[in-house]
Design a protein around this motif. Structure first.
Motif, short mmCIF file in Angstrom:
data_model
loop_
_atom_site.label_atom_id
_atom_site.label_comp_id
_atom_site.label_asym_id
_atom_site.label_seq_id
_atom_site.Cartn_x
_atom_site.Cartn_y
_atom_site.Cartn_z
N MET A 1 0.84 -1.18 0.00
CA MET A 1 0.00 0.00 0.00
C MET A 1 0.88 1.24 0.00
N ARG A 2 0.53 2.19 -0.86
CA ARG A 2 1.34 3.40 -0.99
C ARG A 2 0.59 4.58 -0.38
N ILE A 3 1.25 5.30 0.50
CA ILE A 3 0.64 6.46 1.15
C ILE A 3 1.26 7.72 0.56
N HIS A 4 0.40 8.62 0.10
CA HIS A 4 0.88 9.88 -0.45
C HIS A 4 0.96 10.92 0.67
N VAL A 5 2.11 11.52 0.81
CA VAL A 5 2.31 12.56 1.80
C VAL A 5 2.50 13.87 1.05
N HIS A 6 1.71 14.87 1.40
CA HIS A 6 1.82 16.15 0.74
C HIS A 6 3.06 16.89 1.22
N ALA A 7 3.81 17.39 0.28
CA ALA A 7 5.00 18.16 0.64
C ALA A 7 4.57 19.50 1.23
N SER A 8 5.37 20.01 2.14
CA SER A 8 5.03 21.28 2.76
C SER A 8 5.42 22.45 1.86
N ARG A 9 6.23 22.19 0.85
CA ARG A 9 6.63 23.24 -0.08
C ARG A 9 5.61 23.37 -1.20
N PRO A 10 5.36 24.59 -1.66
CA PRO A 10 4.44 24.77 -2.78
C PRO A 10 4.99 24.13 -4.05
N ARG A 11 4.09 23.69 -4.91
CA ARG A 11 4.51 23.06 -6.15
C ARG A 11 3.87 23.79 -7.32
N GLY A 12 4.42 23.59 -8.48
CA GLY A 12 3.83 24.14 -9.70
C GLY A 12 3.78 25.66 -9.70
N PHE A 13 2.64 26.19 -10.10
CA PHE A 13 2.44 27.63 -10.23
C PHE A 13 2.69 28.34 -8.90
N ALA A 14 2.28 27.72 -7.81
CA ALA A 14 2.43 28.33 -6.48
C ALA A 14 3.90 28.45 -6.07
N ALA A 15 4.77 27.65 -6.66
CA ALA A 15 6.18 27.68 -6.29
C ALA A 15 6.93 28.82 -6.99
N LEU A 16 6.32 29.40 -8.02
CA LEU A 16 6.98 30.48 -8.75
C LEU A 16 7.00 31.76 -7.90
N ASP A 17 7.97 32.61 -8.19
CA ASP A 17 8.01 33.87 -7.46
C ASP A 17 6.85 34.75 -7.95
N PRO A 18 6.36 35.67 -7.11
CA PRO A 18 5.17 36.46 -7.46
C PRO A 18 5.29 37.22 -8.78
N ARG A 20 6.95 36.34 -11.50
CA ARG A 20 6.80 35.37 -12.60
C ARG A 20 5.34 34.94 -12.73
N ARG A 21 4.66 34.71 -11.61
CA ARG A 21 3.23 34.35 -11.66
C ARG A 21 2.43 35.46 -12.32
N ARG A 22 2.74 36.72 -11.97
CA ARG A 22 2.05 37.87 -12.55
C ARG A 22 2.25 37.92 -14.07
N GLU A 23 3.49 37.67 -14.51
CA GLU A 23 3.78 37.68 -15.95
C GLU A 23 2.97 36.63 -16.69
N ILE A 24 2.95 35.42 -16.16
CA ILE A 24 2.22 34.32 -16.79
C ILE A 24 0.72 34.61 -16.80
N SER A 25 0.20 35.10 -15.68
CA SER A 25 -1.22 35.42 -15.58
C SER A 25 -1.60 36.52 -16.56
N SER A 26 -0.74 37.50 -16.69
CA SER A 26 -0.99 38.60 -17.61
C SER A 26 -1.09 38.09 -19.05
N ARG A 27 -0.17 37.21 -19.41
CA ARG A 27 -0.21 36.66 -20.77
C ARG A 27 -1.50 35.86 -21.00
N GLY A 28 -1.94 35.13 -20.00
CA GLY A 28 -3.18 34.37 -20.13
C GLY A 28 -4.37 35.29 -20.31
N GLY A 29 -4.41 36.39 -19.56
CA GLY A 29 -5.50 37.35 -19.69
C GLY A 29 -5.49 38.02 -21.05
N GLN A 30 -4.31 38.36 -21.54
CA GLN A 30 -4.21 38.98 -22.86
C GLN A 30 -4.67 38.03 -23.95
N ALA A 31 -4.30 36.76 -23.82
CA ALA A 31 -4.70 35.76 -24.81
C ALA A 31 -6.21 35.56 -24.80
#
Length: 79
Positions: A1-18, A20-31
């Motif tokens: 049986m495999r137990i998944h333990v959530h890492a305490s560090r943010p992953r993915g989009f949440a791990a990016l610096d603010p 960089r997140r703003r830049e990506i979000s801005s591009r999505g809004g423009q698109a």
């Protein structure tokens, strides 16, 4: 049986610096705007949405009482 333990560090989009997140979000809004998939609310639509949300929230008497309890004393400090 495999137990998944959530890492305490943010992953993915949440791990990016603010910035960089703003830049990506801005591009999505423009698109979305360019592709016609975005919606801009008119003042009347925004008022209607606010009114609808306020009516929904005010139906929950316990929630409204909690808001009132938190608000007590704050108005006196603003004077």
């Amino acid at each position: 049986m495999r137990i998944h333990v959530h890492a305490s560090r943010p992953r993915g989009f949440a791990a990016l610096d603010p910035q960089r997140r703003r830049e990506i979000s801005s591009r999505g809004g423009q698109a979305a705007q360019a592709g016609g998939r975005a919606h801009r609310f008119t003042a009347e639509e925004a008022r209607a949405a606010g009114r609808k949300g306020g009516q929904a929230v005010s139906q929950d008497r316990a929630h409204m009482a909690a808001i009132a309890r938190r608000g007590r004393g704050h108005a006196a400090r603003d004077e």
